[in-house]
Design an enzyme around this catalytic site. Structure first.
Site, PDB file in Angstrom:
ATOM      1  N   HIS A 124      12.606   4.053  -2.778  1.00 37.53           N
ATOM      2  CA  HIS A 124      11.723   4.680  -3.766  1.00 37.53           C
ATOM      3  C   HIS A 124      12.396   5.978  -4.235  1.00 37.53           C
ATOM      4  O   HIS A 124      13.143   6.590  -3.470  1.00 37.53           O
ATOM      5  CB  HIS A 124      10.400   4.988  -3.053  1.00 37.53           C
ATOM      6  CG  HIS A 124       9.299   5.505  -3.930  1.00 37.53           C
ATOM      7  ND1 HIS A 124       9.197   6.824  -4.296  1.00 37.53           N
ATOM      8  CD2 HIS A 124       8.230   4.888  -4.475  1.00 37.53           C
ATOM      9  CE1 HIS A 124       8.111   6.998  -5.024  1.00 37.53           C
ATOM     10  NE2 HIS A 124       7.507   5.838  -5.163  1.00 37.53           N
ATOM     11  N   ASP A 201      10.834   5.813   5.818  1.00 39.62           N
ATOM     12  CA  ASP A 201       9.807   5.978   4.795  1.00 39.62           C
ATOM     13  C   ASP A 201       8.784   4.880   5.049  1.00 39.62           C
ATOM     14  O   ASP A 201       8.999   3.716   4.712  1.00 39.62           O
ATOM     15  CB  ASP A 201      10.459   5.853   3.412  1.00 39.62           C
ATOM     16  CG  ASP A 201       9.415   5.766   2.293  1.00 39.62           C
ATOM     17  OD1 ASP A 201       8.207   5.694   2.592  1.00 39.62           O
ATOM     18  OD2 ASP A 201       9.836   5.745   1.121  1.00 39.62           O
ATOM     19  N   GLN A 204       4.918   2.138   2.793  1.00 36.46           N
ATOM     20  CA  GLN A 204       4.431   0.769   2.581  1.00 36.46           C
ATOM     21  C   GLN A 204       4.363  -0.042   3.877  1.00 36.46           C
ATOM     22  O   GLN A 204       4.042  -1.229   3.838  1.00 36.46           O
ATOM     23  CB  GLN A 204       5.316   0.032   1.565  1.00 36.46           C
ATOM     24  CG  GLN A 204       5.352   0.677   0.187  1.00 36.46           C
ATOM     25  CD  GLN A 204       4.015   0.593  -0.553  1.00 36.46           C
ATOM     26  OE1 GLN A 204       3.119  -0.172  -0.174  1.00 36.46           O
ATOM     27  NE2 GLN A 204       3.872   1.373  -1.607  1.00 36.46           N
ATOM     28  N   LYS A 227      -2.516   5.609   0.821  1.00 38.77           N
ATOM     29  CA  LYS A 227      -2.210   4.171   0.901  1.00 38.77           C
ATOM     30  C   LYS A 227      -2.803   3.542   2.158  1.00 38.77           C
ATOM     31  O   LYS A 227      -2.830   2.324   2.295  1.00 38.77           O
ATOM     32  CB  LYS A 227      -0.696   3.951   0.865  1.00 38.77           C
ATOM     33  CG  LYS A 227      -0.074   4.491  -0.425  1.00 38.77           C
ATOM     34  CD  LYS A 227       1.335   4.023  -0.612  1.00 38.77           C
ATOM     35  CE  LYS A 227       2.126   4.967  -1.486  1.00 38.77           C
ATOM     36  NZ  LYS A 227       2.369   4.429  -2.841  1.00 38.77           N
ATOM     37  N   CYS A 365       8.885   3.201  -9.453  1.00 40.18           N
ATOM     38  CA  CYS A 365       9.650   4.338  -8.902  1.00 40.18           C
ATOM     39  C   CYS A 365      10.829   3.848  -8.074  1.00 40.18           C
ATOM     40  O   CYS A 365      11.176   4.436  -7.053  1.00 40.18           O
ATOM     41  CB  CYS A 365       8.772   5.270  -8.079  1.00 40.18           C
ATOM     42  SG  CYS A 365       7.565   6.149  -9.052  1.00 40.18           S
TER      43      CYS A 365
HETATM   44  N1  PMP Z   1       7.966   5.651  -0.646  1.00 43.56           N
HETATM   45  C1  PMP Z   1       7.433   4.477  -0.931  1.00 43.56           C
HETATM   46  C2  PMP Z   1       8.038   3.239  -0.349  1.00 43.56           C
HETATM   47  C3  PMP Z   1       6.309   4.389  -1.744  1.00 43.56           C
HETATM   48  O1  PMP Z   1       5.790   3.198  -2.030  1.00 43.56           O
HETATM   49  C4  PMP Z   1       5.740   5.571  -2.256  1.00 43.56           C
HETATM   50  C5  PMP Z   1       4.523   5.534  -3.144  1.00 43.56           C
HETATM   51  N2  PMP Z   1       4.608   4.580  -4.199  1.00 43.56           N
HETATM   52  C6  PMP Z   1       6.326   6.784  -1.923  1.00 43.56           C
HETATM   53  C7  PMP Z   1       7.435   6.782  -1.116  1.00 43.56           C
HETATM   54  C8  PMP Z   1       5.802   8.073  -2.423  1.00 43.56           C
HETATM   55  O2  PMP Z   1       4.556   8.330  -1.870  1.00 43.56           O
HETATM   56  P1  PMP Z   1       3.646   9.506  -2.412  1.00 43.56           P
HETATM   57  O3  PMP Z   1       3.645   9.385  -3.906  1.00 43.56           O
HETATM   58  O4  PMP Z   1       2.316   9.255  -1.815  1.00 43.56           O
HETATM   59  O5  PMP Z   1       4.268  10.793  -1.950  1.00 43.56           O
END
Ligand code: PMP
Length: 407
Positions: A124, A201, A204, A227, A365
């Site tokens: 991401h 990370d 997910q 999430k 993203c």
């Molecule tokens: N890493 C992953 C794998 C994600 O899916 C996301 C959120 N789409 C993020 C990081 C970023 O998370 P946040 O926007 O809640 O900081």
């Protein structure tokens, strides 16, 4: 059968019981954010309606009650991650802030020009850009582990890229764009053989499967409360205490010091050292309620239920003519990305919305993932604990409509 009573779960989510464009809502955008059960809504509402005040500094009753409720969430997170200690639980705004904190407090002080940071090709943006900023500032290099057409990482490709210059490994546990569950145990083992610390990370993975940071063997684990069925603006950085203890603060301010004078300030111990300023008090309390709620359901059952849905969705969506699934890894969780021969993902999203089916279209993203496949975007259906096979049927019927419209 997962043993999960999905009807009883659905009944706890007020937002799900509405019509969108005249059709019952099918919410399949859980990868972006999950909806909130009544237990979370009540926890936040109860905080604001009965005991809210600023934490840590007050002697008055409300401040003490807020402090107690807020601090209790560390124990909840400790159990959720099977962490050795609740003092290893740092509250953040979310995954993004957790990664930036580790990048700036832990990694930055040890980087020299020519050092390397290892990530994968399916990160991401929040696990790419903080490292690029560090590399720009220090002359370090970002090294990227490729992945296969199926969306899988081969640990041998990781081993090949771990060098004597590798200072840190930061890896997405479960891909938000592809759904791949990465071989993180293997990656961690390879990195630790070379004494290279690893961050996972977990944005997910945390919502979809049991996570045990001790069994995984990682050094840092980050996730977002929004999430895991909690409010947005609250998240977690877990780190080994010895590492946290050696880290300087990133943000300076109130609540993270022992003493301050104009000559010098002495910092508090972790986790307070990393929590400058007034946090998202009700958000953290709501996050705790979401995690307790998930643990009460049982993460094993959640994982089994969602695995069934994902497999069913794979079969049914994959059988549609003109539809190509992006990401066919053997081990997946949460998300199903696809493209169609004729329709752009944004058209797919719009037509599905007309049918009350909420999915996401875009690059998620993860633009390098799109570049890897030579596509601008995908349509992504992502699952949560309240989704059903009926939801998948509605998804499939609507995709089929797109297919016929564009044929
Ligand atoms: N890493 C992953 C794998 C994600 O899916 C996301 C959120 N789409 C993020 C990081 C970023 O998370 P946040 O926007 O809640 O900081």
């Amino acid at each position: 059968d997962s043993g999960l009573d999905v009807d009883a779960v659905r009944a706890q989510f007020p937002i799900l019981h509405q019509a969108i464009n005249g059709k019952p809502l099918v919410y399949l955008d859980n990868g972006a954010t999950a909806q909130k059960p009544q237990a979370v809504i009540d926890a936040v509402s109860d905080c604001y309606s009965s005991y809210y005040a600023n934490i840590h500094r007050g002697v008055h009753d409300l401040s003490q009650r807020s402090t107690t409720a807020f601090e209790a969430v560390r124990g909840t997170v400790q159990r959720f991650l099977n962490a050795p200690s609740e003092d290893e639980v740092v509250f953040t705004r979310g995954t993004t802030e957790g990664i930036n904190l580790v990048a700036n407090s832990f990694v930055r002080p040890m980087l020299r020009a020519g050092d390397e940071i290892l990530v994968t090709g399916m990160e991401h943006h929040s696990n790419i850009v903080p490292w690029q900023l560090l590399c720009d500032a220090t002359g370090a290099k970002l090294v990227v582990v490729p992945f296969s057409d199926a969306g899988e990482i081969d640990p041998a490709d990781v081993a090949e890229r771990l060098t004597e210059r590798t200072r840190f490994v930061s890896v997405i546990h479960v891909s938000n764009a592809l759904g791949t569950i990465n071989p993180v145990e293997e990656i961690i083992r390879l990195a630790r053989e070379r004494d290279v610390p690893v961050l996972l990370d977990g944005a997910q993975s945390a919502p979809h499967m049991p996570v045990d940071v001790q069994a995984l063997g990682c050094d840092f684990f980050v996730f977002s409360g929004h999430k895991t069925y909690g409010p947005s603006g609250a998240g977690v950085l877990w780190g080994r205490y010895a590492l946290l203890e050696a880290m300087p603060p990133w943000h300076g301010g109130g609540d993270m010091i022992k003493t301050v004078s104009f000559e010098r300030s002495e910092f508090a111990e972790p986790p307070q050292r990393f929590e400058a300023g007034t946090p998202n008090i009700a958000g953290v309390i709501g996050m705790g309620a979401g995690l307790e709620w998930l643990m009460a359901l049982g993460l094993d059952k959640v994982a089994a239920h969602e695995a069934d849905l994902l497999a069913y969705a794979h079969d049914r969506v994959g059988a549609l003519e003109g539809v190509r699934i992006i990401g066919t890894a053997r081990r997946k969780a949460g998300a199903l990305s696809f493209v169609m021969d004729e329709a752009h993902p944004h058209d797919i999203g719009t037509i599905l919305d007309n049918d009350g089916v909420a999915i996401r279209s875009g690059h998620h993203c993860a633009q390098p993932v799109m570049q890897r496949y030579g596509i601008p975007a995908t349509a992504r259906a992502s699952f949560g604990v309240y989704n059903t096979r009926d939801d998948v049927d509605r998804l499939v019927a609507s995709i089929d409509k797109v297919r016929r419209l564009f044929a």
